[in-house]
Design an enzyme around this catalytic site. Structure first.
Site, mmCIF file in Angstrom:
data_model
loop_
_atom_site.group_PDB
_atom_site.id
_atom_site.type_symbol
_atom_site.label_atom_id
_atom_site.label_comp_id
_atom_site.label_asym_id
_atom_site.label_seq_id
_atom_site.Cartn_x
_atom_site.Cartn_y
_atom_site.Cartn_z
ATOM 1 C CE LYS A 1 55.667 -30.092 24.019
ATOM 2 N NZ LYS A 1 55.656 -31.436 24.603
ATOM 3 N NE ARG B 1 59.237 -33.216 32.910
ATOM 4 C CZ ARG B 1 58.388 -32.895 31.944
ATOM 5 N NH1 ARG B 1 58.812 -32.260 30.882
ATOM 6 N NH2 ARG B 1 57.133 -33.243 32.040
ATOM 7 N NE ARG C 1 55.674 -30.595 34.289
ATOM 8 C CZ ARG C 1 55.608 -30.453 32.969
ATOM 9 N NH1 ARG C 1 56.632 -29.939 32.308
ATOM 10 N NH2 ARG C 1 54.537 -30.822 32.300
ATOM 11 N NE ARG D 1 49.536 -29.379 25.531
ATOM 12 C CZ ARG D 1 50.723 -29.070 26.022
ATOM 13 N NH1 ARG D 1 51.228 -27.897 25.850
ATOM 14 N NH2 ARG D 1 51.392 -29.986 26.679
ATOM 15 N NE ARG E 1 51.587 -34.066 30.874
ATOM 16 C CZ ARG E 1 52.828 -34.106 31.319
ATOM 17 N NH1 ARG E 1 53.110 -34.767 32.440
ATOM 18 N NH2 ARG E 1 53.790 -33.484 30.675
HETATM 19 P P1 AP5 Z 1 61.212 -31.995 28.175
HETATM 20 O O1 AP5 Z 1 62.097 -31.156 27.313
HETATM 21 O O2 AP5 Z 1 60.897 -31.512 29.525
HETATM 22 O O3 AP5 Z 1 59.894 -32.417 27.355
HETATM 23 P P2 AP5 Z 1 58.638 -31.582 26.916
HETATM 24 O O4 AP5 Z 1 58.325 -32.022 25.525
HETATM 25 O O5 AP5 Z 1 58.842 -30.129 27.171
HETATM 26 O O6 AP5 Z 1 57.573 -32.215 27.895
HETATM 27 P P3 AP5 Z 1 56.462 -31.540 28.793
HETATM 28 O O7 AP5 Z 1 55.989 -32.569 29.772
HETATM 29 O O8 AP5 Z 1 56.929 -30.240 29.330
HETATM 30 O O9 AP5 Z 1 55.369 -31.344 27.739
HETATM 31 P P4 AP5 Z 1 53.934 -31.142 27.984
HETATM 32 O O10 AP5 Z 1 53.582 -30.749 26.607
HETATM 33 O O11 AP5 Z 1 53.174 -32.277 28.518
HETATM 34 O O12 AP5 Z 1 53.890 -30.069 29.181
HETATM 35 P P5 AP5 Z 1 53.668 -28.516 29.213
HETATM 36 O O13 AP5 Z 1 54.467 -27.946 30.282
HETATM 37 O O14 AP5 Z 1 53.752 -27.945 27.857
HETATM 38 O O15 AP5 Z 1 61.883 -33.437 28.260
HETATM 39 C C1 AP5 Z 1 61.335 -34.471 29.063
HETATM 40 C C2 AP5 Z 1 62.438 -35.172 29.868
HETATM 41 O O16 AP5 Z 1 63.278 -35.905 28.985
HETATM 42 C C3 AP5 Z 1 63.356 -34.207 30.627
HETATM 43 O O17 AP5 Z 1 63.735 -34.773 31.845
HETATM 44 C C4 AP5 Z 1 64.557 -34.057 29.690
HETATM 45 O O18 AP5 Z 1 65.697 -33.757 30.420
HETATM 46 C C5 AP5 Z 1 64.626 -35.417 29.036
HETATM 47 N N1 AP5 Z 1 65.065 -35.366 27.657
HETATM 48 C C6 AP5 Z 1 64.748 -34.438 26.709
HETATM 49 N N2 AP5 Z 1 65.303 -34.746 25.519
HETATM 50 C C7 AP5 Z 1 65.973 -35.923 25.722
HETATM 51 C C8 AP5 Z 1 66.759 -36.787 24.864
HETATM 52 N N3 AP5 Z 1 66.908 -36.507 23.564
HETATM 53 N N4 AP5 Z 1 67.264 -37.907 25.419
HETATM 54 C C9 AP5 Z 1 67.066 -38.198 26.731
HETATM 55 N N5 AP5 Z 1 66.369 -37.411 27.596
HETATM 56 C C10 AP5 Z 1 65.822 -36.299 27.092
HETATM 57 O O19 AP5 Z 1 52.114 -28.471 29.650
HETATM 58 C C11 AP5 Z 1 51.696 -28.931 30.910
HETATM 59 C C12 AP5 Z 1 50.194 -28.779 31.030
HETATM 60 O O20 AP5 Z 1 49.830 -27.393 30.909
HETATM 61 C C13 AP5 Z 1 49.361 -29.485 29.967
HETATM 62 O O21 AP5 Z 1 49.130 -30.830 30.269
HETATM 63 C C14 AP5 Z 1 48.086 -28.622 29.972
HETATM 64 O O22 AP5 Z 1 47.261 -28.966 31.059
HETATM 65 C C15 AP5 Z 1 48.629 -27.220 30.209
HETATM 66 N N6 AP5 Z 1 48.884 -26.503 28.949
HETATM 67 C C16 AP5 Z 1 50.094 -26.041 28.507
HETATM 68 N N7 AP5 Z 1 49.987 -25.459 27.314
HETATM 69 C C17 AP5 Z 1 48.675 -25.549 26.962
HETATM 70 C C18 AP5 Z 1 47.936 -25.158 25.811
HETATM 71 N N8 AP5 Z 1 48.519 -24.555 24.757
HETATM 72 N N9 AP5 Z 1 46.603 -25.416 25.812
HETATM 73 C C19 AP5 Z 1 45.992 -26.008 26.838
HETATM 74 N N10 AP5 Z 1 46.635 -26.430 27.942
HETATM 75 C C20 AP5 Z 1 47.969 -26.208 28.014
HETATM 76 MG MG MG Z 2 58.032 -28.757 28.549
#
Ligand code: AP5
Ligand code: MG
Length: 213
Positions: A13, A127, A160, A88, A171
């Protein structure tokens, strides 16, 4: 153009949202990045969010919604935005919908990046993240020019806290129970588009651009 990125943790994402943001000149808004920046700066919000994030749990809706609505009311959001990690939960989606409705507005696209859990677990350990500008790298797929340093802003790259294998599994579980129902929610609103997240990231981006153009 108002876009929502849906998909499991690690689906890509953030990676795709950054590319969309650059191509279409709309801000990339990640609630996860906002929380991590607050943790890094030692704010009260950061301390509160960290309690949940480190366990792989969602930060309570009330707190998250307040931050998001505040962010999208900024002037840079008038032409649209790409939301990454929000909504989410169904209640978050409903609040956003309602807020947009009051402005006579709506979400244009909800892009779901589809990917199997097995692929995710292996991706996450590789990552590396920049907590300053939110850029994401991978030890195998997206290697920075200088090891451990962000190409975009020169800050140090980190693994992270919530990318440990057991937290990733938690997660994923939380994703399937609380976030996946949003796929049907946006399908019903006829704005859902799905892309295959297992492809190379340039191919995923191409698929997304075809949908948006
Ligand atoms: P990346 O692009 O980093 O993936 P992502 O989908 O952004 O994954 P996240 O871990 O950031 O998602 P998340 O939803 O768990 O975390 P968030 O920060 O939102 O890609 C992943 C890896 O793969 C990278 O190394 C990338 O380089 C690689 N990659 C990407 N595409 C690729 C491809 N096609 N091929 C190969 N490699 C690839 O949230 C974190 C925490 O915050 C949550 O757990 C929660 O506690 C809190 N939080 C955030 N938002 C909310 C909300 N709305 N409500 C409640 N809690 C929330
Ligand atoms: Mg992310």
């Amino acid at each position: 153009m108002k876009i929502i990125m849906l998909g499991a943790p690690g689906a890509g994402k953030g990676t795709q949202a950054k590319m969309i943001s650059e191509k279409y000149h709309i801000p990339h808004i990640s609630t996860g990045d906002i929380f991590r920046a607050n943790i890094k700066n030692g704010t009260e919000l950061g301390t509160e969010a960290k309690k949940y994030m480190d366990q792989g749990l969602l930060v309570p809706d009330e707190l998250t919604v307040r931050i998001l609505l505040d962010r999208v009311s900024n002037e840079d959001c008038t032409e649209g935005y790409v939301l990454d990690g929000f909504p989410r939960t169904i209640p978050q989606a409903e609040v956003l919908d309602h807020a947009l409705e009051e402005l006579g507005d709506k979400i244009d696209y909800a892009i779901n990046i589809d990917i199997a859990d097995e692929v995710i677990v292996s991706r996450m350990s590789g990552r590396r993240a920049c907590l300053t500008c939110g850029a994401t790298y991978h030890t195998e797929y997206i290697i920075p020019v200088k090891e451990g340093i962000c190409d975009k802003c020169g800050s140090e790259l980190i693994l992270r806290d919530d990318d440990k294998a057991e937290t990733v599994l938690k997660r994923l579980q939380v994703y399937h129970t609380q976030t996946q129902p949003l796929i049907d929610f946006y399908e019903n609103k006829k704005v859902l588009k799905s892309v295959d997240g297992t492809k190379k990231l340039e191919m995923v981006f191409e698929e997304i651009c075809t949908l948006l153009d």
